[in-house]
Design a protein around this motif. Sequence first.
Motif, PDB file in Angstrom:
ATOM      1  N   LEU A  75       0.829  -1.209   0.000  1.00 32.60           N
ATOM      2  CA  LEU A  75       0.000   0.000   0.000  1.00 32.60           C
ATOM      3  C   LEU A  75       0.864   1.260   0.000  1.00 32.60           C
ATOM      4  CD1 LEU A  75      -2.823  -1.219   2.393  1.00 32.60           C
ATOM      5  CD2 LEU A  75      -3.092  -0.575  -0.013  1.00 32.60           C
ATOM      6  N   LYS A  76       2.030   1.205   0.643  1.00 31.25           N
ATOM      7  CA  LYS A  76       2.946   2.360   0.611  1.00 31.25           C
ATOM      8  C   LYS A  76       3.418   2.636  -0.810  1.00 31.25           C
ATOM      9  CE  LYS A  76       5.197   1.849   5.081  1.00 31.25           C
ATOM     10  NZ  LYS A  76       6.480   1.474   5.692  1.00 31.25           N
ATOM     11  N   ILE A  77       3.714   1.555  -1.550  1.00 41.31           N
ATOM     12  CA  ILE A  77       4.189   1.738  -2.923  1.00 41.31           C
ATOM     13  C   ILE A  77       3.050   2.261  -3.801  1.00 41.31           C
ATOM     14  CG2 ILE A  77       5.263   0.602  -4.903  1.00 41.31           C
ATOM     15  CD1 ILE A  77       6.022  -1.618  -2.677  1.00 41.31           C
ATOM     16  N   LEU A  78       1.833   1.711  -3.601  1.00 41.13           N
ATOM     17  CA  LEU A  78       0.685   2.201  -4.372  1.00 41.13           C
ATOM     18  C   LEU A  78       0.448   3.679  -4.074  1.00 41.13           C
ATOM     19  CD1 LEU A  78      -1.999  -0.630  -4.226  1.00 41.13           C
ATOM     20  CD2 LEU A  78      -0.594   0.075  -6.166  1.00 41.13           C
ATOM     21  N   ARG A  79       0.621   4.075  -2.801  1.00 45.08           N
ATOM     22  CA  ARG A  79       0.447   5.489  -2.457  1.00 45.08           C
ATOM     23  C   ARG A  79       1.473   6.340  -3.214  1.00 45.08           C
ATOM     24  NH1 ARG A  79      -1.619   9.177   1.001  1.00 45.08           N
ATOM     25  NH2 ARG A  79      -0.233  10.768   1.851  1.00 45.08           N
ATOM     26  N   ARG A  80       2.730   5.894  -3.199  1.00 45.94           N
ATOM     27  CA  ARG A  80       3.762   6.665  -3.904  1.00 45.94           C
ATOM     28  C   ARG A  80       3.421   6.775  -5.390  1.00 45.94           C
ATOM     29  NH1 ARG A  80       7.709   3.636  -0.620  1.00 45.94           N
ATOM     30  NH2 ARG A  80       8.602   2.577  -2.431  1.00 45.94           N
ATOM     31  N   HIS A  81       3.083   5.635  -5.991  1.00 46.03           N
ATOM     32  CA  HIS A  81       2.778   5.598  -7.428  1.00 46.03           C
ATOM     33  C   HIS A  81       1.628   6.550  -7.773  1.00 46.03           C
ATOM     34  CE1 HIS A  81       2.638   3.363 -11.343  1.00 46.03           C
ATOM     35  NE2 HIS A  81       1.397   3.834 -11.341  1.00 46.03           N
ATOM     36  N   ARG A  82       0.580   6.472  -6.994  1.00 47.57           N
ATOM     37  CA  ARG A  82      -0.638   7.213  -7.350  1.00 47.57           C
ATOM     38  C   ARG A  82      -0.502   8.702  -7.049  1.00 47.57           C
ATOM     39  NH1 ARG A  82      -4.764   2.151  -5.791  1.00 47.57           N
ATOM     40  NH2 ARG A  82      -4.022   0.929  -7.590  1.00 47.57           N
ATOM     41  N   HIS A 100       2.168   6.774 -16.282  1.00 42.56           N
ATOM     42  CA  HIS A 100       2.372   5.488 -15.596  1.00 42.56           C
ATOM     43  C   HIS A 100       3.841   5.049 -15.614  1.00 42.56           C
ATOM     44  CE1 HIS A 100       1.504   1.503 -14.038  1.00 42.56           C
ATOM     45  NE2 HIS A 100       2.178   0.981 -15.057  1.00 42.56           N
ATOM     46  N   ALA A 101       4.474   5.110 -16.786  1.00 42.91           N
ATOM     47  CA  ALA A 101       5.864   4.645 -16.887  1.00 42.91           C
ATOM     48  C   ALA A 101       6.776   5.507 -16.010  1.00 42.91           C
ATOM     49  CB  ALA A 101       6.329   4.676 -18.341  1.00 42.91           C
ATOM     50  N   THR A 159     -21.513   3.826 -13.169  1.00 39.32           N
ATOM     51  CA  THR A 159     -20.601   4.958 -13.093  1.00 39.32           C
ATOM     52  C   THR A 159     -19.183   4.405 -13.148  1.00 39.32           C
ATOM     53  OG1 THR A 159     -22.164   6.165 -11.717  1.00 39.32           O
ATOM     54  CG2 THR A 159     -19.885   6.956 -11.708  1.00 39.32           C
ATOM     55  N   VAL A 160     -18.370   4.958 -14.032  1.00 36.71           N
ATOM     56  CA  VAL A 160     -16.985   4.498 -14.142  1.00 36.71           C
ATOM     57  C   VAL A 160     -16.215   4.933 -12.903  1.00 36.71           C
ATOM     58  CG1 VAL A 160     -14.831   4.666 -15.464  1.00 36.71           C
ATOM     59  CG2 VAL A 160     -17.033   4.609 -16.663  1.00 36.71           C
ATOM     60  N   ARG A 161     -15.549   3.979 -12.255  1.00 38.03           N
ATOM     61  CA  ARG A 161     -14.730   4.304 -11.084  1.00 38.03           C
ATOM     62  C   ARG A 161     -13.262   4.465 -11.456  1.00 38.03           C
ATOM     63  NH1 ARG A 161     -17.835   6.816  -8.087  1.00 38.03           N
ATOM     64  NH2 ARG A 161     -19.822   5.760  -7.912  1.00 38.03           N
ATOM     65  N   SER A 162     -12.713   3.493 -12.181  1.00 40.48           N
ATOM     66  CA  SER A 162     -11.290   3.587 -12.516  1.00 40.48           C
ATOM     67  C   SER A 162     -11.006   2.828 -13.800  1.00 40.48           C
ATOM     68  CB  SER A 162     -10.437   3.031 -11.376  1.00 40.48           C
ATOM     69  OG  SER A 162     -10.643   1.634 -11.241  1.00 40.48           O
ATOM     70  N   VAL A 163      -9.877   3.147 -14.388  1.00 42.66           N
ATOM     71  CA  VAL A 163      -9.437   2.439 -15.591  1.00 42.66           C
ATOM     72  C   VAL A 163      -7.995   1.999 -15.370  1.00 42.66           C
ATOM     73  CG1 VAL A 163     -10.992   3.713 -17.106  1.00 42.66           C
ATOM     74  CG2 VAL A 163      -8.688   4.584 -16.716  1.00 42.66           C
ATOM     75  N   ALA A 164      -7.645   0.826 -15.899  1.00 41.66           N
ATOM     76  CA  ALA A 164      -6.265   0.346 -15.761  1.00 41.66           C
ATOM     77  C   ALA A 164      -5.351   1.304 -16.525  1.00 41.66           C
ATOM     78  CB  ALA A 164      -6.151  -1.066 -16.320  1.00 41.66           C
ATOM     79  N   ASP A 165      -4.184   1.539 -15.949  1.00 42.33           N
ATOM     80  CA  ASP A 165      -3.394   2.678 -16.436  1.00 42.33           C
ATOM     81  C   ASP A 165      -2.129   2.316 -17.187  1.00 42.33           C
ATOM     82  OD1 ASP A 165      -1.875   1.700 -14.389  1.00 42.33           O
ATOM     83  OD2 ASP A 165      -1.558   3.637 -13.416  1.00 42.33           O
ATOM     84  N   GLU A 166      -1.884   1.003 -17.436  1.00 41.12           N
ATOM     85  CA  GLU A 166      -0.563   0.651 -17.948  1.00 41.12           C
ATOM     86  C   GLU A 166      -0.449   0.756 -19.465  1.00 41.12           C
ATOM     87  OE1 GLU A 166      -2.754  -1.482 -16.731  1.00 41.12           O
ATOM     88  OE2 GLU A 166      -2.979  -2.969 -18.320  1.00 41.12           O
ATOM     89  N   ASP A 167      -1.573   0.907 -20.165  1.00 45.72           N
ATOM     90  CA  ASP A 167      -1.513   0.925 -21.627  1.00 45.72           C
ATOM     91  C   ASP A 167      -1.953   2.295 -22.167  1.00 45.72           C
ATOM     92  OD1 ASP A 167      -1.819   0.638 -24.326  1.00 45.72           O
ATOM     93  OD2 ASP A 167      -2.955  -1.232 -24.222  1.00 45.72           O
TER      94      ASP A 167
END
Length: 224
Positions: A75-82, A100-101, A159-167
Amino acid sequence: MKSSSLSPSVEDYLKAVYSLNEGGGPASTNELARLLAVQPGSVSGMIRRMAEDGLLRHEPYRGVRLTEEGSREALKILRRHRIIESFLVQRLGYDWDDVHAEAERLEHAASERLIEAMADALGHPATDPHGAPIPTRAGRIDPTPTNRLDEVKPGSTVTVRSVADEDPVRLRYLKSVGLVPGAKAAVWKGGGEEGALTVTVEGGAGPLRIERNVASRVTVSTDP
Ligand SMILES: [Zn+2]
């Protein structure tokens, strides 16, 4: 274990196991190898070391799950990333398909001090530019359940909540058809196992055909 002692590759494994565990089950060696684009043989060695370090545990013949400590670190890494992605979009004018990259690299290098300064400057956003919830500094993350768009029943309004972000290509496509976080859409046809979905986006042009592999990377909540 202090997070500063985790190597970038351990951090990537933590994120990968976390995302696979989010589906409810343990993460198998093959799934991890696919997600991390490495050979299954190298996955086995790494998960053995991470189990010894108390970050994950094996479920024999099924895969691995993060321990409480492993989840905390993930969760710490996800926090940093986001937070990095949010800062790049909101403060530096990056597009949502272009962060993302950059965040994948910076998440391993940014200090907690820098991340918290960015979070302060942004006013502590709840979600990143792709709608993904940002874990709090205390390690809590929004537990609201969501569905994948491809699993929604025809006739539903979502309602759209999120979309995958890697592409980046998929992100540009989703923006071009208005399927962005907060957008409301009606699902007319779900297709079969193979089929595409027919979707109308509120305020958008006529019905859209959304391929199932794209819809599976969009999370939604179903409106009553
Ligand atoms: Zn990202």
